[in-house]
Design a protein around this motif. Structure first.
Motif, PDB file in Angstrom:
ATOM      1  N   ALA A   1     110.687 -27.502 -42.296  1.00  0.00           N
ATOM      2  CA  ALA A   1     109.640 -27.939 -42.075  1.00  0.00           C
ATOM      3  C   ALA A   1     109.246 -29.330 -42.666  1.00  0.00           C
ATOM      4  O   ALA A   1     108.412 -30.277 -42.181  1.00  0.00           O
ATOM      5  N   ARG A   2     109.696 -29.329 -43.574  1.00  0.00           N
ATOM      6  CA  ARG A   2     108.989 -30.761 -44.810  1.00  0.00           C
ATOM      7  C   ARG A   2     109.821 -32.059 -43.377  1.00  0.00           C
ATOM      8  O   ARG A   2     109.275 -33.293 -43.337  1.00  0.00           O
ATOM      9  N   LEU A   3     111.234 -31.788 -43.538  1.00  0.00           N
ATOM     10  CA  LEU A   3     112.189 -32.787 -42.715  1.00  0.00           C
ATOM     11  C   LEU A   3     111.625 -32.974 -41.029  1.00  0.00           C
ATOM     12  O   LEU A   3     112.036 -34.060 -40.928  1.00  0.00           O
ATOM     13  N   ASP A   4     110.709 -32.046 -40.162  1.00  0.00           N
ATOM     14  CA  ASP A   4     110.833 -32.110 -39.262  1.00  0.00           C
ATOM     15  C   ASP A   4     109.171 -32.566 -39.340  1.00  0.00           C
ATOM     16  O   ASP A   4     109.053 -33.577 -38.568  1.00  0.00           O
ATOM     17  N   THR A   5     108.057 -32.769 -40.096  1.00  0.00           N
ATOM     18  CA  THR A   5     107.415 -33.664 -40.276  1.00  0.00           C
ATOM     19  C   THR A   5     107.090 -35.534 -41.280  1.00  0.00           C
ATOM     20  O   THR A   5     106.891 -36.008 -40.240  1.00  0.00           O
ATOM     21  N   ARG A   6     108.678 -35.642 -41.780  1.00  0.00           N
ATOM     22  CA  ARG A   6     108.773 -36.532 -42.150  1.00  0.00           C
ATOM     23  C   ARG A   6     109.589 -37.779 -41.458  1.00  0.00           C
ATOM     24  O   ARG A   6     109.779 -38.939 -41.272  1.00  0.00           O
ATOM     25  N   VAL A   7     110.953 -36.659 -40.564  1.00  0.00           N
ATOM     26  CA  VAL A   7     111.457 -37.345 -40.425  1.00  0.00           C
ATOM     27  C   VAL A   7     112.155 -36.712 -38.591  1.00  0.00           C
ATOM     28  O   VAL A   7     111.502 -37.975 -37.502  1.00  0.00           O
ATOM     29  N   TYR A   8     112.349 -35.544 -38.269  1.00  0.00           N
ATOM     30  CA  TYR A   8     112.821 -35.260 -36.999  1.00  0.00           C
ATOM     31  C   TYR A   8     111.406 -35.345 -35.866  1.00  0.00           C
ATOM     32  O   TYR A   8     111.907 -36.062 -34.528  1.00  0.00           O
ATOM     33  N   SER A   9     110.169 -34.839 -36.133  1.00  0.00           N
ATOM     34  CA  SER A   9     109.208 -34.946 -35.053  1.00  0.00           C
ATOM     35  C   SER A   9     109.026 -36.698 -35.019  1.00  0.00           C
ATOM     36  O   SER A   9     108.265 -37.736 -34.070  1.00  0.00           O
ATOM     37  N   PRO A  10     108.833 -37.559 -36.031  1.00  0.00           N
ATOM     38  CA  PRO A  10     108.869 -38.841 -35.620  1.00  0.00           C
ATOM     39  C   PRO A  10     109.935 -39.619 -35.252  1.00  0.00           C
ATOM     40  O   PRO A  10     109.455 -40.426 -34.181  1.00  0.00           O
ATOM     41  N   LEU A  11     110.696 -39.001 -34.998  1.00  0.00           N
ATOM     42  CA  LEU A  11     112.501 -39.672 -34.220  1.00  0.00           C
ATOM     43  C   LEU A  11     112.042 -39.558 -32.809  1.00  0.00           C
ATOM     44  O   LEU A  11     112.631 -40.221 -32.224  1.00  0.00           O
ATOM     45  N   CYS A  12     111.653 -38.072 -32.347  1.00  0.00           N
ATOM     46  CA  CYS A  12     111.427 -38.143 -31.017  1.00  0.00           C
ATOM     47  C   CYS A  12     110.697 -38.925 -30.653  1.00  0.00           C
ATOM     48  O   CYS A  12     110.556 -38.924 -29.501  1.00  0.00           O
ATOM     49  N   LEU A  13     109.375 -38.953 -31.491  1.00  0.00           N
ATOM     50  CA  LEU A  13     108.525 -40.173 -30.120  1.00  0.00           C
ATOM     51  C   LEU A  13     109.065 -41.198 -31.059  1.00  0.00           C
ATOM     52  O   LEU A  13     108.728 -41.715 -29.643  1.00  0.00           O
ATOM     53  N   LEU A  14     109.644 -41.921 -31.581  1.00  0.00           N
ATOM     54  CA  LEU A  14     110.231 -42.706 -31.249  1.00  0.00           C
ATOM     55  C   LEU A  14     111.578 -42.915 -30.252  1.00  0.00           C
ATOM     56  O   LEU A  14     111.437 -43.617 -29.795  1.00  0.00           O
ATOM     57  N   LEU A  15     112.201 -42.172 -29.933  1.00  0.00           N
ATOM     58  CA  LEU A  15     113.041 -42.126 -29.199  1.00  0.00           C
ATOM     59  C   LEU A  15     112.073 -41.809 -27.554  1.00  0.00           C
ATOM     60  O   LEU A  15     112.516 -41.995 -26.264  1.00  0.00           O
ATOM     61  N   ALA A  16     111.200 -40.702 -27.327  1.00  0.00           N
ATOM     62  CA  ALA A  16     110.792 -40.868 -26.968  1.00  0.00           C
ATOM     63  C   ALA A  16     110.040 -42.383 -25.656  1.00  0.00           C
ATOM     64  O   ALA A  16     110.432 -42.736 -24.794  1.00  0.00           O
ATOM     65  N   ALA A  17     109.255 -43.213 -26.867  1.00  0.00           N
ATOM     66  CA  ALA A  17     108.930 -44.166 -26.152  1.00  0.00           C
ATOM     67  C   ALA A  17     109.863 -45.581 -26.014  1.00  0.00           C
ATOM     68  O   ALA A  17     110.564 -45.870 -24.406  1.00  0.00           O
ATOM     69  N   GLY A  18     111.728 -45.435 -26.587  1.00  0.00           N
ATOM     70  CA  GLY A  18     112.260 -46.089 -26.007  1.00  0.00           C
ATOM     71  C   GLY A  18     113.097 -45.353 -25.083  1.00  0.00           C
ATOM     72  O   GLY A  18     113.646 -46.424 -24.356  1.00  0.00           O
ATOM     73  N   THR A  19     113.023 -44.195 -24.811  1.00  0.00           N
ATOM     74  CA  THR A  19     113.050 -43.613 -23.662  1.00  0.00           C
ATOM     75  C   THR A  19     112.865 -44.663 -22.493  1.00  0.00           C
ATOM     76  O   THR A  19     113.068 -44.651 -21.522  1.00  0.00           O
ATOM     77  N   LEU A  20     111.504 -43.998 -22.231  1.00  0.00           N
ATOM     78  CA  LEU A  20     110.138 -44.532 -21.037  1.00  0.00           C
ATOM     79  C   LEU A  20     110.456 -45.824 -20.960  1.00  0.00           C
ATOM     80  O   LEU A  20     110.379 -46.417 -20.140  1.00  0.00           O
ATOM     81  N   ALA A  21     110.380 -46.734 -22.344  1.00  0.00           N
ATOM     82  CA  ALA A  21     110.563 -48.344 -21.866  1.00  0.00           C
ATOM     83  C   ALA A  21     112.073 -48.749 -21.352  1.00  0.00           C
ATOM     84  O   ALA A  21     112.074 -49.610 -20.680  1.00  0.00           O
ATOM     85  N   ALA A  22     113.056 -48.138 -21.567  1.00  0.00           N
ATOM     86  CA  ALA A  22     114.154 -48.791 -20.902  1.00  0.00           C
ATOM     87  C   ALA A  22     113.859 -48.057 -19.107  1.00  0.00           C
ATOM     88  O   ALA A  22     114.542 -48.916 -18.445  1.00  0.00           O
ATOM     89  N   SER A  23     113.362 -47.309 -19.409  1.00  0.00           N
ATOM     90  CA  SER A  23     114.116 -46.138 -18.555  1.00  0.00           C
ATOM     91  C   SER A  23     112.457 -47.092 -17.139  1.00  0.00           C
ATOM     92  O   SER A  23     112.761 -47.560 -15.692  1.00  0.00           O
ATOM     93  N   TRP A  24     111.143 -47.294 -17.260  1.00  0.00           N
ATOM     94  CA  TRP A  24     110.633 -48.133 -16.686  1.00  0.00           C
ATOM     95  C   TRP A  24     109.667 -49.466 -17.174  1.00  0.00           C
ATOM     96  O   TRP A  24     108.952 -49.566 -18.453  1.00  0.00           O
ATOM     97  N   PRO A  25     110.652 -50.439 -18.011  1.00  0.00           N
ATOM     98  CA  PRO A  25     110.715 -51.693 -18.544  1.00  0.00           C
ATOM     99  C   PRO A  25     109.582 -52.553 -18.233  1.00  0.00           C
ATOM    100  O   PRO A  25     109.294 -52.005 -16.475  1.00  0.00           O
ATOM    101  N   LEU A  26     108.551 -52.564 -18.877  1.00  0.00           N
ATOM    102  CA  LEU A  26     107.213 -53.273 -18.427  1.00  0.00           C
ATOM    103  C   LEU A  26     107.062 -55.033 -17.694  1.00  0.00           C
ATOM    104  O   LEU A  26     106.870 -55.392 -16.745  1.00  0.00           O
ATOM    105  N   ALA A  27     108.719 -55.395 -17.823  1.00  0.00           N
ATOM    106  CA  ALA A  27     108.779 -57.080 -17.726  1.00  0.00           C
ATOM    107  C   ALA A  27     109.569 -56.497 -16.182  1.00  0.00           C
ATOM    108  O   ALA A  27     110.220 -55.909 -16.437  1.00  0.00           O
TER     109      ALA A  27
END
Length: 142
Positions: A116-142
């Protein structure tokens, strides 16, 4: 700068995939903090070696998907399905970051254990960053 973000996103998926394959092969390093546990300390589930290997393989496929969509690897087939697959992956990662409101994610209610501690500090934030990177690679704004 965007190429660096896409490369890092893909690289993180590769590292996570290889880590899961290591666990599937019997590796134990950091294994205890990777599985959610109940309040009594018992694991919420017991992943099999085959299931863990499947997750590792899927994570490696995610790395390839991000690399294809970002233009880091030559595309296979029509780019349309890979873009939609990337958007679906990003949505799945966002849902994982939000969590099940029980044992995983930012909005978990049960915690106090190493996972739970690692999930709050590492796993969930990492999932959020991976989601942003994946979406940006899939639908680039430029």
């Amino acid at each position: 700068m965007t190429t660096l973000a896409y490369t890092l996103t893909s690289a993180v998926f590769v590292i996570l995939g290889l880590w899961h394959l290591y666990w599937a092969a019997g590796g134990k390093l950091a294994h205890g903090a990777a599985i959610p546990t109940r309040q009594d300390g018992s694991p919420l589930f017991r992943p099999s070696a085959a299931g863990t290997a499947a997750v590792g393989t899927a994570l490696l496929a995610c790395a390839a998907l991000v690399a294809f969509n970002a233009g880091l690897l030559p595309a296979i087939g029509a780019a349309r399905w890979t873009r939609w697959a990337g958007a679906a992956l990003a949505l799945g990662l966002l849902v994982r970051a939000i969590g099940d409101f029980g044992y995983v994610g930012f909005f978990k209610r049960k915690g106090g254990n190493p996972f739970a501690r690692l999930d709050t500090r590492v796993y969930s934030p990492l999932c959020l960053l991976l989601a942003a990177g994946t979406l940006a690679a899939s639908w680039p704004l430029a």
